[in-house]
Design a protein around this motif. Sequence first.
Motif, PDB file in Angstrom:
ATOM      1  N   LEU A   1       0.836  -1.202   0.000  1.00 27.11           N
ATOM      2  CA  LEU A   1       0.000   0.000   0.000  1.00 27.11           C
ATOM      3  C   LEU A   1       0.875   1.258   0.000  1.00 27.11           C
ATOM      4  O   LEU A   1       0.614   2.196  -0.746  1.00 27.11           O
ATOM      5  CB  LEU A   1      -0.930   0.006   1.218  1.00 27.11           C
ATOM      6  CG  LEU A   1      -1.790   1.252   1.396  1.00 27.11           C
ATOM      7  CD1 LEU A   1      -2.815   1.359   0.263  1.00 27.11           C
ATOM      8  CD2 LEU A   1      -2.484   1.223   2.748  1.00 27.11           C
ATOM      9  N   PHE A   2       1.916   1.267   0.818  1.00 26.12           N
ATOM     10  CA  PHE A   2       2.812   2.424   0.874  1.00 26.12           C
ATOM     11  C   PHE A   2       3.522   2.652  -0.458  1.00 26.12           C
ATOM     12  O   PHE A   2       3.699   3.794  -0.880  1.00 26.12           O
ATOM     13  CB  PHE A   2       3.839   2.274   2.000  1.00 26.12           C
ATOM     14  CG  PHE A   2       3.266   2.469   3.385  1.00 26.12           C
ATOM     15  CD1 PHE A   2       2.071   3.129   3.584  1.00 26.12           C
ATOM     16  CD2 PHE A   2       3.940   1.995   4.486  1.00 26.12           C
ATOM     17  CE1 PHE A   2       1.554   3.317   4.854  1.00 26.12           C
ATOM     18  CE2 PHE A   2       3.441   2.179   5.769  1.00 26.12           C
ATOM     19  CZ  PHE A   2       2.246   2.841   5.962  1.00 26.12           C
ATOM     20  N   LYS A   3       3.914   1.575  -1.132  1.00 30.56           N
ATOM     21  CA  LYS A   3       4.546   1.716  -2.448  1.00 30.56           C
ATOM     22  C   LYS A   3       3.569   2.342  -3.439  1.00 30.56           C
ATOM     23  O   LYS A   3       3.933   3.237  -4.203  1.00 30.56           O
ATOM     24  CB  LYS A   3       5.009   0.348  -2.969  1.00 30.56           C
ATOM     25  CG  LYS A   3       6.266  -0.156  -2.325  1.00 30.56           C
ATOM     26  CD  LYS A   3       6.665  -1.506  -2.893  1.00 30.56           C
ATOM     27  CE  LYS A   3       7.882  -2.050  -2.164  1.00 30.56           C
ATOM     28  NZ  LYS A   3       8.230  -3.401  -2.611  1.00 30.56           N
ATOM     29  N   GLN A   4       2.337   1.865  -3.412  1.00 26.19           N
ATOM     30  CA  GLN A   4       1.306   2.401  -4.303  1.00 26.19           C
ATOM     31  C   GLN A   4       1.064   3.881  -4.009  1.00 26.19           C
ATOM     32  O   GLN A   4       0.959   4.695  -4.934  1.00 26.19           O
ATOM     33  CB  GLN A   4       0.012   1.602  -4.117  1.00 26.19           C
ATOM     34  CG  GLN A   4      -1.140   2.063  -4.964  1.00 26.19           C
ATOM     35  CD  GLN A   4      -2.420   1.304  -4.634  1.00 26.19           C
ATOM     36  OE1 GLN A   4      -2.467   0.497  -3.711  1.00 26.19           O
ATOM     37  NE2 GLN A   4      -3.462   1.574  -5.401  1.00 26.19           N
ATOM     38  N   GLN A   5       1.000   4.249  -2.738  1.00 25.23           N
ATOM     39  CA  GLN A   5       0.781   5.644  -2.360  1.00 25.23           C
ATOM     40  C   GLN A   5       1.946   6.527  -2.803  1.00 25.23           C
ATOM     41  O   GLN A   5       1.736   7.648  -3.270  1.00 25.23           O
ATOM     42  CB  GLN A   5       0.595   5.758  -0.845  1.00 25.23           C
ATOM     43  CG  GLN A   5      -0.700   5.172  -0.352  1.00 25.23           C
ATOM     44  CD  GLN A   5      -0.766   5.113   1.169  1.00 25.23           C
ATOM     45  OE1 GLN A   5       0.188   5.435   1.867  1.00 25.23           O
ATOM     46  NE2 GLN A   5      -1.909   4.691   1.688  1.00 25.23           N
ATOM     47  N   ASP A   6       3.168   6.021  -2.664  1.00 22.35           N
ATOM     48  CA  ASP A   6       4.341   6.794  -3.085  1.00 22.35           C
ATOM     49  C   ASP A   6       4.337   7.041  -4.590  1.00 22.35           C
ATOM     50  O   ASP A   6       4.683   8.130  -5.051  1.00 22.35           O
ATOM     51  CB  ASP A   6       5.633   6.091  -2.673  1.00 22.35           C
ATOM     52  CG  ASP A   6       5.941   6.251  -1.192  1.00 22.35           C
ATOM     53  OD1 ASP A   6       5.205   6.981  -0.493  1.00 22.35           O
ATOM     54  OD2 ASP A   6       6.930   5.638  -0.733  1.00 22.35           O
ATOM     55  N   GLU A   7       3.947   6.016  -5.360  1.00 22.48           N
ATOM     56  CA  GLU A   7       3.884   6.178  -6.813  1.00 22.48           C
ATOM     57  C   GLU A   7       2.829   7.221  -7.191  1.00 22.48           C
ATOM     58  O   GLU A   7       3.064   8.076  -8.044  1.00 22.48           O
ATOM     59  CB  GLU A   7       3.572   4.838  -7.474  1.00 22.48           C
ATOM     60  CG  GLU A   7       4.713   3.836  -7.393  1.00 22.48           C
ATOM     61  CD  GLU A   7       4.319   2.431  -7.812  1.00 22.48           C
ATOM     62  OE1 GLU A   7       3.147   2.212  -8.211  1.00 22.48           O
ATOM     63  OE2 GLU A   7       5.181   1.540  -7.719  1.00 22.48           O
ATOM     64  N   LYS A   8       1.679   7.154  -6.535  1.00 19.25           N
ATOM     65  CA  LYS A   8       0.610   8.115  -6.807  1.00 19.25           C
ATOM     66  C   LYS A   8       1.057   9.531  -6.431  1.00 19.25           C
ATOM     67  O   LYS A   8       0.811  10.487  -7.174  1.00 19.25           O
ATOM     68  CB  LYS A   8      -0.645   7.726  -6.021  1.00 19.25           C
ATOM     69  CG  LYS A   8      -1.846   8.570  -6.331  1.00 19.25           C
ATOM     70  CD  LYS A   8      -3.066   8.073  -5.574  1.00 19.25           C
ATOM     71  CE  LYS A   8      -4.255   8.964  -5.825  1.00 19.25           C
ATOM     72  NZ  LYS A   8      -5.421   8.540  -5.040  1.00 19.25           N
ATOM     73  N   ARG A   9       1.741   9.658  -5.295  1.00 19.86           N
ATOM     74  CA  ARG A   9       2.223  10.967  -4.852  1.00 19.86           C
ATOM     75  C   ARG A   9       3.256  11.515  -5.834  1.00 19.86           C
ATOM     76  O   ARG A   9       3.247  12.709  -6.156  1.00 19.86           O
ATOM     77  CB  ARG A   9       2.832  10.865  -3.454  1.00 19.86           C
ATOM     78  CG  ARG A   9       3.179  12.214  -2.853  1.00 19.86           C
ATOM     79  CD  ARG A   9       3.744  12.121  -1.445  1.00 19.86           C
ATOM     80  NE  ARG A   9       2.928  11.345  -0.536  1.00 19.86           N
ATOM     81  CZ  ARG A   9       3.298  10.181   0.015  1.00 19.86           C
ATOM     82  NH1 ARG A   9       4.470   9.675  -0.232  1.00 19.86           N
ATOM     83  NH2 ARG A   9       2.494   9.548   0.830  1.00 19.86           N
ATOM     84  N   ALA A  10       4.132  10.657  -6.350  1.00 23.63           N
ATOM     85  CA  ALA A  10       5.138  11.092  -7.321  1.00 23.63           C
ATOM     86  C   ALA A  10       4.468  11.612  -8.595  1.00 23.63           C
ATOM     87  O   ALA A  10       4.913  12.611  -9.173  1.00 23.63           O
ATOM     88  CB  ALA A  10       6.091   9.948  -7.640  1.00 23.63           C
ATOM     89  N   GLU A  11       3.394  10.936  -9.029  1.00 24.31           N
ATOM     90  CA  GLU A  11       2.657  11.393 -10.208  1.00 24.31           C
ATOM     91  C   GLU A  11       2.032  12.768  -9.956  1.00 24.31           C
ATOM     92  O   GLU A  11       2.085  13.647 -10.824  1.00 24.31           O
ATOM     93  CB  GLU A  11       1.552  10.398 -10.568  1.00 24.31           C
ATOM     94  CG  GLU A  11       2.047   9.093 -11.130  1.00 24.31           C
ATOM     95  CD  GLU A  11       0.934   8.077 -11.321  1.00 24.31           C
ATOM     96  OE1 GLU A  11      -0.264   8.443 -11.198  1.00 24.31           O
ATOM     97  OE2 GLU A  11       1.252   6.902 -11.586  1.00 24.31           O
ATOM     98  N   GLU A  12       1.446  12.951  -8.784  1.00 21.32           N
ATOM     99  CA  GLU A  12       0.834  14.236  -8.452  1.00 21.32           C
ATOM    100  C   GLU A  12       1.873  15.358  -8.398  1.00 21.32           C
ATOM    101  O   GLU A  12       1.623  16.462  -8.872  1.00 21.32           O
ATOM    102  CB  GLU A  12       0.092  14.137  -7.116  1.00 21.32           C
ATOM    103  CG  GLU A  12      -1.156  13.301  -7.182  1.00 21.32           C
ATOM    104  CD  GLU A  12      -1.821  13.112  -5.828  1.00 21.32           C
ATOM    105  OE1 GLU A  12      -1.375  13.747  -4.851  1.00 21.32           O
ATOM    106  OE2 GLU A  12      -2.772  12.330  -5.754  1.00 21.32           O
ATOM    107  N   ILE A  13       3.025  15.059  -7.838  1.00 18.79           N
ATOM    108  CA  ILE A  13       4.097  16.060  -7.760  1.00 18.79           C
ATOM    109  C   ILE A  13       4.568  16.433  -9.159  1.00 18.79           C
ATOM    110  O   ILE A  13       4.776  17.608  -9.463  1.00 18.79           O
ATOM    111  CB  ILE A  13       5.269  15.542  -6.896  1.00 18.79           C
ATOM    112  CG1 ILE A  13       4.843  15.492  -5.423  1.00 18.79           C
ATOM    113  CG2 ILE A  13       6.511  16.411  -7.064  1.00 18.79           C
ATOM    114  CD1 ILE A  13       5.824  14.812  -4.514  1.00 18.79           C
ATOM    115  N   ALA A  14       4.716  15.441 -10.037  1.00 21.12           N
ATOM    116  CA  ALA A  14       5.129  15.713 -11.417  1.00 21.12           C
ATOM    117  C   ALA A  14       4.090  16.589 -12.123  1.00 21.12           C
ATOM    118  O   ALA A  14       4.443  17.523 -12.854  1.00 21.12           O
ATOM    119  CB  ALA A  14       5.325  14.404 -12.173  1.00 21.12           C
ATOM    120  N   LYS A  15       2.814  16.305 -11.870  1.00 20.28           N
ATOM    121  CA  LYS A  15       1.747  17.107 -12.457  1.00 20.28           C
ATOM    122  C   LYS A  15       1.825  18.552 -11.967  1.00 20.28           C
ATOM    123  O   LYS A  15       1.664  19.495 -12.748  1.00 20.28           O
ATOM    124  CB  LYS A  15       0.386  16.511 -12.066  1.00 20.28           C
ATOM    125  CG  LYS A  15      -0.513  16.215 -13.229  1.00 20.28           C
ATOM    126  CD  LYS A  15      -1.879  15.794 -12.753  1.00 20.28           C
ATOM    127  CE  LYS A  15      -1.884  14.285 -12.510  1.00 20.28           C
ATOM    128  NZ  LYS A  15      -3.198  13.778 -12.106  1.00 20.28           N
TER     129      LYS A  15
END
Length: 147
Positions: free
Chosen positions: A64-78
């Motif tokens: 779950l934490f890995k999935q959240q980190d990936e989602k957060r990285a996408e949001e930061i890139a956006k």
Amino acid sequence: MKKVVFMALIALFTLSFTLEAQNNRRENRQNAPSGMRWSPKERADNMAKELGLTAEQKAKVEALFKQQDEKRAEEIAKQRDNKEGVEKDRDKRREEMQASREKTMAENDAALEKIIGKEKMEKWKQHRAELQKERRDSNRPERRGSR
């Protein structure tokens, strides 16, 4: 010759004390790994230690934490791609970011509660609130001088 050596020693001690004072904050972080951010594995290990999670729960939490980190990285890139819009209406953007953060936190907590259960989730929220309070208290200007 003695004056030069003496002045060099004074400069060396002054520099070393200055550098030590600057590094002091990073080393005082409680339970923090050497890096600035914890990896999903480190966060899951910490949670397992604090809450007594089973190996299966720990593995699910780490995923779950890995999935959240990936989602957060996408949001930061956006957000970085949209820098021009951020500069124009800063207050509105800040409110949107805060609302987004609160929504994400609620979603993350709900997913975490499904894995670890209601009782452990309450214990984790209490632990998290205590850590946040400690951080806030340690960052107050009136306490900085007393360190």
